[in-house]
Design an enzyme around this catalytic site. Structure first.
Site, mmCIF file in Angstrom:
data_model
loop_
_atom_site.group_PDB
_atom_site.id
_atom_site.type_symbol
_atom_site.label_atom_id
_atom_site.label_comp_id
_atom_site.label_asym_id
_atom_site.label_seq_id
_atom_site.Cartn_x
_atom_site.Cartn_y
_atom_site.Cartn_z
ATOM 1 N N ASP A 11 0.867 -1.182 0.000
ATOM 2 C CA ASP A 11 0.000 0.000 0.000
ATOM 3 C C ASP A 11 0.902 1.229 0.000
ATOM 4 O O ASP A 11 2.111 1.132 0.221
ATOM 5 C CB ASP A 11 -0.901 0.010 1.247
ATOM 6 C CG ASP A 11 -1.800 1.243 1.318
ATOM 7 O OD1 ASP A 11 -2.403 1.605 0.287
ATOM 8 O OD2 ASP A 11 -1.882 1.879 2.382
ATOM 9 N N SER A 12 0.286 2.390 -0.194
ATOM 10 C CA SER A 12 1.041 3.641 -0.121
ATOM 11 C C SER A 12 1.538 3.910 1.295
ATOM 12 O O SER A 12 2.383 4.777 1.490
ATOM 13 C CB SER A 12 0.134 4.797 -0.551
ATOM 14 O OG SER A 12 -0.970 4.880 0.331
ATOM 15 N N CYS A 74 -4.749 -1.363 -1.846
ATOM 16 C CA CYS A 74 -4.889 0.076 -2.055
ATOM 17 C C CYS A 74 -5.820 0.291 -3.240
ATOM 18 O O CYS A 74 -5.542 -0.196 -4.343
ATOM 19 C CB CYS A 74 -3.506 0.656 -2.355
ATOM 20 S SG CYS A 74 -3.515 2.414 -2.751
ATOM 21 N N GLU A 152 -1.957 8.191 8.684
ATOM 22 C CA GLU A 152 -0.509 7.908 8.701
ATOM 23 C C GLU A 152 0.122 8.418 9.990
ATOM 24 O O GLU A 152 1.036 7.807 10.517
ATOM 25 C CB GLU A 152 0.187 8.575 7.499
ATOM 26 C CG GLU A 152 -0.064 7.899 6.163
ATOM 27 C CD GLU A 152 0.653 6.557 6.003
ATOM 28 O OE1 GLU A 152 1.831 6.463 6.383
ATOM 29 O OE2 GLU A 152 0.021 5.611 5.509
ATOM 30 N N CYS A 184 -11.119 3.494 0.590
ATOM 31 C CA CYS A 184 -9.672 3.668 0.733
ATOM 32 C C CYS A 184 -9.266 2.846 1.944
ATOM 33 O O CYS A 184 -9.948 2.881 2.982
ATOM 34 C CB CYS A 184 -9.354 5.145 0.955
ATOM 35 S SG CYS A 184 -7.663 5.460 1.529
ATOM 36 N N HIS A 186 -7.043 3.117 4.093
ATOM 37 C CA HIS A 186 -6.699 3.821 5.335
ATOM 38 C C HIS A 186 -7.941 4.046 6.220
ATOM 39 O O HIS A 186 -7.824 4.145 7.436
ATOM 40 C CB HIS A 186 -6.088 5.201 5.027
ATOM 41 C CG HIS A 186 -4.635 5.153 4.629
ATOM 42 N ND1 HIS A 186 -4.213 4.661 3.418
ATOM 43 C CD2 HIS A 186 -3.510 5.540 5.289
ATOM 44 C CE1 HIS A 186 -2.890 4.757 3.344
ATOM 45 N NE2 HIS A 186 -2.442 5.288 4.466
#
Ligand code: DGL
Length: 280
Positions: A11-12, A74, A152, A184, A186
């Protein structure tokens, strides 16, 4: 036939950990190698070409570790790069997309909100998804700049995150959505906050568990499953701050998923470089 090699998950940043925990819950026997591209987060504001370049490096890194399958955990990267990646590699590559089809099944008033990145919502893949499954529905899309960065930082229930989230929910609530899709990876880390903010009348749908089941089907179909009853190993790498990833894992994932975290330098001649842990 069984296969002890690990599944690569990428993932990012930390978002794909919401998918990793579902994979582990369903298949604790599978070893999982996770790469967080936190040095390049957020993907949601990058071009498809830039994301493909990153995915090329991340996938190359995982292939060097001899993974047997890759999960692109992602939505943004799936939209930008998964068909392209599948043309280049023959191992199973599992992508993910916002859960429009399941939402269409559960929404009673046929009014559904999608929270996702700008990149996902603007993609041709998302347009095609709506065309296939959103007939007769009102689908309201809401990009959420800043939300990935908050997750994050581990700010999953701060007053600032709540205010930001409220500003994204308000337009959807004003239009009467009864179902909200977390598009998403996240955002599932914001679920407790979201549930508190939304109360019980609105359903929240995310795709982590469905992706884990899809991976399970694919591994079974290809004879790549680990032997039942064995205990999978977990390892993490990040192109960002390894201490931050360690903290995030320690605070947000179950005990069984706490495992070594290493930093890799993001790129060397287009490839990931860094200390490669022995994959025993
Ligand atoms: N977690 C990612 C997704 O599912 C992308 C977040 C980002 O880097 O913008 O879309």
């Amino acid at each position: 036939m069984t296969d002890r090699r690990a599944v690569g998950v990428l993932d990012s940043g930390v978002g794909g950990l919401s998918v990793l925990r579902e994979i582990h819950a369903l298949m604790p026997e599978e070893s999982l190698y996770y790469v967080a591209d936190s040095g390049f987060v957020p993907y949601g504001e990058r071009s498809a070409a830039a994301i493909r370049e990153r995915l090329d490096a991340l996938t190359g890194f995982l292939l060097d570790l001899d993974v047997k399958a890759v999960v692109v955990a992602c939505n943004t990267a799936t939209a930008a790069a998964v068909p392209w990646l599948r043309e280049r590699h023959s191992l199973p590559i599992i992508g993910m997309e916002p859960a429009v089809k399941p939402a269409a099944r559960v929404s009673r008033n046929r009014t559904v909100g999608v929270l996702a990145t700008q990149g996902t919502l603007a993609s041709g893949r998302f347009a095609a998804l709506l065309q296939r499954y959103a007939g007769g529905m009102r689908i309201l899309t809401q990009p959420c700049p800043g939300l990935v960065a908050a997750v994050e930082r581990g700010e999953v229930d701060s007053p600032a995150t709540e205010r930001l989230l409220q500003s994204y929910l308000d337009p959807l609530l004003a239009q009467g959505v009864d179902t909200i899709i977390l598009g998403c990876t996240h955002y599932p880390f914001l679920r407790p906050l979201l549930e508190r903010m939304l109360g019980s009348g609105i359903r929240i749908i995310d795709t982590g568990a469905a992706v884990a089941r899809q991976l399970q089907r694919r591994l079974a179909a290809e004879g790549l499953q680990a032997s039942p009853g064995s205990v999978g190993k977990v390892r993490y790498w990040t192109t960002g701050d390894d201490a931050a990833l360690r903290d995030f894992i320690g605070n947000r994932l179950p005990m069984a998923l706490r495992a070594p975290v290493s930093r890799v330098s993001p790129c060397r001649d287009g490839a990931m470089a860094g200390p490669q842990l022995p994959h025993t």
